[in-house]
Design a protein around this motif. Sequence first.
Motif, PDB file in Angstrom:
ATOM      1  N   ALA A 144       0.810  -1.292  -0.154  1.00  0.00           N
ATOM      2  CA  ALA A 144      -0.129   0.105  -0.020  1.00  0.00           C
ATOM      3  C   ALA A 144       0.897   1.284   0.245  1.00  0.00           C
ATOM      4  CB  ALA A 144      -0.977  -0.009   1.423  1.00  0.00           C
ATOM      5  N   VAL A 145       1.881   1.267   0.760  1.00  0.00           N
ATOM      6  CA  VAL A 145       2.812   2.440   1.149  1.00  0.00           C
ATOM      7  C   VAL A 145       3.506   2.727  -0.363  1.00  0.00           C
ATOM      8  CG1 VAL A 145       4.607   3.507   2.222  1.00  0.00           C
ATOM      9  CG2 VAL A 145       2.720   2.441   3.463  1.00  0.00           C
ATOM     10  N   GLN A 146       4.053   1.651  -1.006  1.00  0.00           N
ATOM     11  CA  GLN A 146       4.925   1.653  -1.996  1.00  0.00           C
ATOM     12  C   GLN A 146       3.876   1.997  -3.349  1.00  0.00           C
ATOM     13  OE1 GLN A 146       6.372  -2.498  -2.503  1.00  0.00           O
ATOM     14  NE2 GLN A 146       7.594  -2.159  -0.578  1.00  0.00           N
ATOM     15  N   GLY A 147       2.863   1.581  -3.363  1.00  0.00           N
ATOM     16  CA  GLY A 147       1.827   1.945  -4.494  1.00  0.00           C
ATOM     17  C   GLY A 147       1.355   3.668  -4.139  1.00  0.00           C
ATOM     18  N   MET A 148       1.143   4.057  -3.052  1.00  0.00           N
ATOM     19  CA  MET A 148       1.006   5.266  -3.112  1.00  0.00           C
ATOM     20  C   MET A 148       2.199   6.477  -3.078  1.00  0.00           C
ATOM     21  SD  MET A 148      -1.393   7.618  -2.350  1.00  0.00           S
ATOM     22  CE  MET A 148      -2.646   6.907  -1.572  1.00  0.00           C
ATOM     23  N   THR A 149       3.364   5.925  -2.751  1.00  0.00           N
ATOM     24  CA  THR A 149       4.637   6.525  -3.253  1.00  0.00           C
ATOM     25  C   THR A 149       4.616   6.649  -4.759  1.00  0.00           C
ATOM     26  OG1 THR A 149       5.532   5.826  -0.950  1.00  0.00           O
ATOM     27  CG2 THR A 149       7.122   6.661  -2.624  1.00  0.00           C
ATOM     28  N   LYS A 150       4.449   5.338  -5.391  1.00  0.00           N
ATOM     29  CA  LYS A 150       4.987   5.531  -6.556  1.00  0.00           C
ATOM     30  C   LYS A 150       4.003   6.409  -7.448  1.00  0.00           C
ATOM     31  CE  LYS A 150       4.742   2.427 -10.822  1.00  0.00           C
ATOM     32  NZ  LYS A 150       4.571   1.102 -11.207  1.00  0.00           N
ATOM     33  N   ASP A 151       2.721   6.411  -6.842  1.00  0.00           N
ATOM     34  CA  ASP A 151       1.745   7.544  -7.559  1.00  0.00           C
ATOM     35  C   ASP A 151       2.202   8.951  -7.211  1.00  0.00           C
ATOM     36  OD1 ASP A 151       0.225   5.595  -8.763  1.00  0.00           O
ATOM     37  OD2 ASP A 151      -1.497   5.706  -7.224  1.00  0.00           O
ATOM     38  N   LEU A 152       2.336   9.403  -6.077  1.00  0.00           N
ATOM     39  CA  LEU A 152       2.871  10.594  -5.798  1.00  0.00           C
ATOM     40  C   LEU A 152       3.960  11.050  -6.654  1.00  0.00           C
ATOM     41  CD1 LEU A 152       2.427  10.669  -2.083  1.00  0.00           C
ATOM     42  CD2 LEU A 152       0.867  11.641  -3.840  1.00  0.00           C
TER      43      LEU A 152
END
Length: 312
Positions: free
Chosen positions: A237-245
Amino acid sequence: MTHGDPELVVLAQAGDAAALGVLLARHEAEMRAVALSLLGYGPDAEDAVQDAMVVALRRIGEVRDPAAIGPWLRAIVRNNSRMTLRGPRPVPVADPEWFAQPASTPTPEEALDRGALRDWVWHAIGELSEPDRLVTLLRYFSDASSYEQIAAVCGVPVGTVRSRLSHARRTLAGGLRASATAAHLDVAASRDARWREGHDMITTAMRGDFDRVVRESWWPDAEMLAPGGLRGGTDLAVQGMTKDLTSGVRQRLRNVVASGDVLIWETDLISPPDDPEHCPPGALWMQLLRGGRVRQLTLFHPVPARETRRPV
């Protein structure tokens, strides 16, 4: 003392759910006869009757002639049946005009909140089993409203979605027939609190601090299911949000639906200016809770609501 239809309609419009239950029980046989005459014996006819009962919960306040409640209920069943005969649709069969969401009309949740039976309905939804409550919330209060999309979000066959919705509607109707005298929570206050909570969490995530949101509101062993068959834990979850940002993608909270241990967020996805087609237009966060914290998140990209839910 036995009340006549007009008296029961007036009581139901004042918020007496038990009165509406008596009305539905009194007219159920005639409603079913209408469905059978158009659809024959089978699940479609039963769905048409059950959906009519759900519509009655929301629209009893629109009845202008209390003595005509029987024809009004039968007309809803007739409309449901005719819509079924037209073939598959991405909108609920009960009342497509009511569920459509052009910009100038209220959302289904807002329309329901204007009804006298609002608190009873939300209490009753909260009493459903988690699987039944989940498909009910998705069907009537989210953009993932088609059987196919609900099936994709929940990871079950379309037939299972249909049977769970059918069971949920039967339970709601049965609860009406039984009684509705218990005190219920202030639904508007609860929803407003959930909205503020979701807004604060999304705002925090957009500042690059989604890991704090996860630490504070997720269980350490929480599971995430993402598009493309991805499955993981909090790290995913954290990696996915970081990638999007990092890619310049932003999210804006648009809708919150909550009942018991099911919490749904719908967000607008905003692609970076130099890559306007980078991401789908929206996301649905289906969160299953335990003790108020997320135990499972399913991320899904619904078909755009404004197109799919408009009447045909």
